[in-house]
Scaffold this motif. Sequence first.
Motif, mmCIF file in Angstrom:
data_model
loop_
_atom_site.group_PDB
_atom_site.id
_atom_site.type_symbol
_atom_site.label_atom_id
_atom_site.label_comp_id
_atom_site.label_asym_id
_atom_site.label_seq_id
_atom_site.Cartn_x
_atom_site.Cartn_y
_atom_site.Cartn_z
ATOM 1 N N ALA A 605 -54.122 -23.538 -9.346
ATOM 2 C CA ALA A 605 -53.023 -24.153 -8.422
ATOM 3 C C ALA A 605 -51.934 -24.698 -9.558
ATOM 4 C CB ALA A 605 -53.259 -25.358 -7.617
ATOM 5 N N GLU A 621 -54.876 -27.984 -3.254
ATOM 6 C CA GLU A 621 -54.424 -26.583 -3.229
ATOM 7 C C GLU A 621 -55.472 -25.784 -4.124
ATOM 8 O OE1 GLU A 621 -52.029 -24.850 -1.496
ATOM 9 O OE2 GLU A 621 -51.556 -26.615 -0.473
ATOM 10 N N SER A 640 -53.369 -20.339 -6.042
ATOM 11 C CA SER A 640 -53.045 -20.843 -4.932
ATOM 12 C C SER A 640 -51.674 -20.160 -4.404
ATOM 13 C CB SER A 640 -52.564 -22.416 -5.019
ATOM 14 O OG SER A 640 -52.004 -22.907 -3.679
#
Length: 645
Positions: A605, A621, A640
């Motif tokens: 992420a 995330e 993500s």
Amino acid sequence: MISSEPLATPYCMTIDEVIRLLDNSQLRNITPLQDKVLRLAWEGRTYAEMASALHYQDAYLKNIASGLWQELSLLFGEPITKTNFSYKLKNRSLTEEQQQYLDTPNNISSRQQKNTPESPYGPVPLNSDFYVERPPVEELAFMEVHKPGGVIRLKAPAKMGKSSLLLRIIAQAKIVNYHTIQIDFREIDQTRFENLDKLLRWFCTVISRQLNLKPKLNEYWDDDIGSKVNCSYYLQHYILSNLENPLVISFNDIHHILAYSELAANFLSLLRYWYEQSRQSEIWQKLRMILVHSTEIYVPLRFHESPFNVGLPITIPEFTLPQIQELAKRHGLDWNNATGTKYSQILMTLIGGHPYLVRLALYYICWRGMSLETLITEASTSKGIYREHLQNYLVILQSHPELLNCWLLIVTSTEPVQLETVTVYCLESLGLIKIVEGGVVPRCELYRQYFHRQLLLVNLMDNQLKRLEEDNQRLQENCYIDQYTQTGNRRGFNQTLEIEWRRMTRNKLPIALILCHVAFFKTYENSLDEFARNDYLKQVAPIIKNCVQRASDYVARYDDNVFGIILPETSLPGATKVAERIRQNIELIVNEEILGSITVNVGVACIIPEIEINSSFLEHEAQKALYRSRRMGPNTIIVSSLLDE
């Protein structure tokens, strides 16, 4: 605590009785310094005044006094402080038990004997049998004070006998009806040193009042002609003109003015001017000056402007062996025979002929019944009779680390040490050193022994402190390190993520987070215990750490089988490359059967932080990406999707 019914006849206590009560209620007698502090407190003297009179730091005297107030409070069953000390006890009746304490015979009763040694603290009184003359010092000083316009310069470190000699010079002056004024630079308010005009106006006011003359500064002071001219004019036309007999002014501890270099230069040159005036003016011949200082005066003055190269210079010497034997005789000790001479030599080997140290030794031998052997053995320890004197030096030096370092260099050297002039000036004024050919040495063996012992203790404490600091650092590090993988632990991960998140928010730069789950083949996983799993993770950790190359990148054990990698200032493509490198390197090791039986799943992420969101958003995330990766199968990487949009 003493508690008993008062006697029928009230009896108000004296300070002697207070000291005897305190002495008899303790396991050991109070020291001469404690005795002096109590007596001065009884008179209402401030700690600053005590420090001035006893030549100790006021902070040190406060510490000593604090213990006395506690003991007195316990003794009398009510709070006793310096403020209420004399008031409370002067108006207090003795109880029967307290009267018994006073009647109990002990070595304190010897104080009242006619030939008992007096306290060695402070100047030796004029009527004392314990003042030892050091010919021809006294005779020369007495002759100089009678010379028209005479100047005496008394130089010696603290506690060498300057004040005792000054008392006798002043007494000689009074015998022939000379007027005498004493100016003590330790007692001048700091505000008087703000400028020369304030100091000289104060000086003229003090002289006027000590002579019982009304100060008339406004009549003689003219701002247009300058302070020095005003002061000289006032002294000549108002003070000296109103006196039939000579005026003797002693300037005690004049070296204290040296902290104000410009002020000192002006004031000292003024004293020289008065001396020069006495060479040509009859009225100025009435003025005699005594300059008392602890060391050489290093003020940049022209030769003809300094008062320290005129008049009679007197450097007060230490006691000689015969003088120590004479003083011992006055204390009732027979040290003039062969054995006594040996005792005197032993004492001189330790303390030289330092007047105060000699007096204190004889005081304890004669009055306290201490043997010379015990005195010598304990001298440089915390039990010794010189402990207060030595601890006072330690307090002073500890407040001046640079001076302390130079002093420790001296006491640990077997040869004279050469130092800068200012350092020599300071150490000599304290009375710690003697100037010899080739440099400086400790004034006496006692000082070398005590501070050498302190140095050993300091080194020992420093080593212990260093070890403690190292242990503490290791503990601190262990708080943020996983003991098996030697990467950061979850606590370290959380702290680092928060710090980097804030930094990236300020700088508006991206931050990436990689979560890497290490999995084992299912059939193999069931046979692994916790220690075996940790052993595998320990081998995986260096592989992951080698995939990140910057000092700011941070690898931690995020969860049981999950590593977290924080990548500040890293874009999503950059973070994805790091993740791919991790996957490839682990696959390579597995294929080479170095590690075997493991796979990885990676979630990535990335975001540019904003003030409105916190670091848990990035963490969440990355967790979602990792979850999707694990669902996709072994050795996969998921970025993500939300942050990728």
